[in-house]
Design an enzyme around this catalytic site. Structure first.
Site, PDB file in Angstrom:
ATOM      1  N   LEU A 213       0.818  -1.215   0.000  1.00 29.65           N
ATOM      2  CA  LEU A 213       0.000   0.000   0.000  1.00 29.65           C
ATOM      3  C   LEU A 213       0.852   1.266   0.000  1.00 29.65           C
ATOM      4  CD1 LEU A 213      -2.657  -1.118   2.646  1.00 29.65           C
ATOM      5  CD2 LEU A 213      -2.699  -1.437   0.174  1.00 29.65           C
ATOM      6  N   HIS A 214       0.357   2.274  -0.710  1.00 22.83           N
ATOM      7  CA  HIS A 214       1.005   3.590  -0.734  1.00 22.83           C
ATOM      8  C   HIS A 214      -0.067   4.644  -0.493  1.00 22.83           C
ATOM      9  CE1 HIS A 214      -0.678   3.820  -4.733  1.00 22.83           C
ATOM     10  NE2 HIS A 214      -0.014   2.733  -5.095  1.00 22.83           N
TER      11      HIS A 214
ATOM     12  N   HIS B  42      -3.448   4.255  -2.114  1.00 23.25           N
ATOM     13  CA  HIS B  42      -4.386   3.319  -1.474  1.00 23.25           C
ATOM     14  C   HIS B  42      -4.978   3.946  -0.216  1.00 23.25           C
ATOM     15  CE1 HIS B  42      -1.600   0.333  -3.513  1.00 23.25           C
ATOM     16  NE2 HIS B  42      -2.783  -0.020  -3.978  1.00 23.25           N
TER      17      HIS B  42
ATOM     18  N   GLY C 133      -9.499   3.578  -7.831  1.00 22.01           N
ATOM     19  CA  GLY C 133      -8.777   4.793  -8.193  1.00 22.01           C
ATOM     20  C   GLY C 133      -8.892   5.104  -9.678  1.00 22.01           C
TER      21      GLY C 133
ATOM     22  N   LYS D 291      -6.620   6.261 -11.365  1.00 20.31           N
ATOM     23  CA  LYS D 291      -5.324   5.932 -11.995  1.00 20.31           C
ATOM     24  C   LYS D 291      -5.502   4.776 -12.991  1.00 20.31           C
ATOM     25  CE  LYS D 291      -0.810   4.598 -12.042  1.00 20.31           C
ATOM     26  NZ  LYS D 291      -0.779   3.226 -11.592  1.00 20.31           N
ATOM     27  N   ASP D 292      -6.308   3.766 -12.590  1.00 15.91           N
ATOM     28  CA  ASP D 292      -6.577   2.644 -13.491  1.00 15.91           C
ATOM     29  C   ASP D 292      -7.902   2.926 -14.202  1.00 15.91           C
ATOM     30  OD1 ASP D 292      -4.337   0.835 -12.726  1.00 15.91           O
ATOM     31  OD2 ASP D 292      -5.294   1.005 -10.780  1.00 15.91           O
TER      32      ASP D 292
ATOM     33  N   GLN E 174      -9.656   0.040 -16.003  1.00 16.60           N
ATOM     34  CA  GLN E 174     -10.150  -0.929 -15.015  1.00 16.60           C
ATOM     35  C   GLN E 174     -11.446  -0.432 -14.388  1.00 16.60           C
ATOM     36  OE1 GLN E 174      -7.692  -3.160 -12.035  1.00 16.60           O
ATOM     37  NE2 GLN E 174      -8.331  -1.555 -10.647  1.00 16.60           N
TER      38      GLN E 174
ATOM     39  N   SER F 175       2.217   4.395  -7.643  1.00 19.43           N
ATOM     40  CA  SER F 175       1.971   3.020  -8.070  1.00 19.43           C
ATOM     41  C   SER F 175       2.909   2.117  -7.284  1.00 19.43           C
ATOM     42  CB  SER F 175       2.288   2.889  -9.571  1.00 19.43           C
ATOM     43  OG  SER F 175       2.474   1.534  -9.911  1.00 19.43           O
TER      44      SER F 175
HETATM   45  O1  PAF Z   1      -6.154  -2.308  -9.027  1.00 20.61           O
HETATM   46  C1  PAF Z   1      -5.759  -3.338  -8.444  1.00 20.61           C
HETATM   47  O2  PAF Z   1      -4.968  -3.289  -7.498  1.00 20.61           O
HETATM   48  C2  PAF Z   1      -6.268  -4.694  -8.890  1.00 20.61           C
HETATM   49  O3  PAF Z   1      -6.413  -4.739 -10.267  1.00 20.61           O
HETATM   50  C3  PAF Z   1      -7.560  -5.133  -8.172  1.00 20.61           C
HETATM   51  C4  PAF Z   1      -8.714  -4.198  -8.502  1.00 20.61           C
HETATM   52  C5  PAF Z   1      -7.343  -5.161  -6.681  1.00 20.61           C
HETATM   53  C6  PAF Z   1      -7.955  -6.532  -8.631  1.00 20.61           C
HETATM   54  O4  PAF Z   1      -6.964  -7.459  -8.351  1.00 20.61           O
END
Ligand code: PAF
Length: 272
Positions: free
Chosen positions: A24-25, A28, A138, A140-141, A144, A176
């Site tokens: 974690l940073h 997070h 986040g 950032k992704d 996703q 990251s």
């Molecule tokens: O963003 C992440 O850290 C990962 O892709 C996640 C959402 C925890 C799924 O493994």
């Protein structure tokens, strides 16, 4: 995990989950803060998900430090940490996948085949394990996030997806867990990604350059600093379809290698 969440629900408490792969940073921690501000209880999941890594990617060497993560969750006032083993998450004969088949095709999906299938599968499982009312991800992704929102809608998950902004180092580098891999020189050069995106925002808003020219300018800047560009694209922030005009909410997304480390970053530009 489900019993813990059911107990909370019986008491009328709302639950926010923050899915992470650990190490974690600050980024997070800001997700945990957001979760805490919205729900009665916060569950952080820590699981380095093998199914979202390709065969030549960094699953084995992905940074892990559970004890430090646990302490950070505690000081961030998370109510629970869910850190299952790979065997718990994927029993030997697991044969069911969750696959989003539109938004996950381009950008990172193109260069990381199977990645988003791994993400949607594990996130669906984490939702089923933690039974949250909301889940924080986040910006950032960005891809996703879009894929998970679509999955949650398509599969009728009864929860709200909450977006938290990108957290950056003081000099602009997006936080990251993978930044840890960078040598001091790579770390300096990697700044070119955020700097190129920031000046692209100015170019979108204030210059006569068209989108293609702006994308090329970003690529040149990253390459000039020794980055190997994976992609730089301008897409509609919601549909992820290519943005060819300077209008609407444009997501400028970039992925580039500095040494063996692949970094991603993005910026959303609201063109009025
Ligand atoms: O963003 C992440 O850290 C990962 O892709 C996640 C959402 C925890 C799924 O493994």
């Amino acid at each position: 995990m489900q019993s813990f969440s059911k107990e909370l629900k019986k008491k009328g408490k709302s639950i926010a989950v923050v899915p992470t792969m650990g190490f974690l940073h600050e980024g997070h921690l800001s997700l945990i803060d957001t979760a805490r501000s919205k729900a009665d209880a916060v569950v952080v999941t820590i699981f380095v998900n093998p199914t979202q890594f390709g065969p030549n990617e960094d699953f084995e060497k992905y940074p892990r430090d559970f004890e430090r993560d646990r302490q950070l969750c505690e000081s961030g006032k998370a109510d629970a940490v869910f850190a299952p083993s790979p065997e718990e998450m994927y029993p030997g004969n697991a044969s069911t996948w969750v696959s989003e088949e539109d938004l996950s095709r381009g950008l990172c999906g193109k260069s990381r085949p199977g990645h988003f299938r791994g993400v949607t599968t594990v996130v669906a499982k984490l939702f089923n394990a933690t039974l949250p009312d909301m889940a924080v991800f986040g910006q950032k992704d960005a891809q996703q996030l879009a894929v998970i929102k679509r999955m949650a809608r398509d599969l009728n998950f009864s929860l709200e997806i909450i977006v938290a902004p990108i957290v950056r180092e003081k000099d602009g580098l997006a936080m990251s867990s993978r930044n840890k891999y960078l040598s001091p020189d790579e770390r300096k050069n990697a700044l070119s990604i955020s700097q190129a995106l920031f000046s692209a925002e100015n170019d979108v808003k204030n210059s006569r350059l068209n989108i293609e020219e702006i994308i090329n300018k970003i690529k040149s800047k990253i390459s000039a600093f020794g980055g190997k560009v994976d992609y730089v694209e301008a897409v509609d922030a919601d549909t992820l379809k290519p943005a060819t005009e300077k209008e609407g909410r444009i997501l400028l997304a970039a992925a580039a290698f500095f040494g063996p480390t692949r970094l991603i970053d993005n910026i959303i530009i609201d063109v009025k």
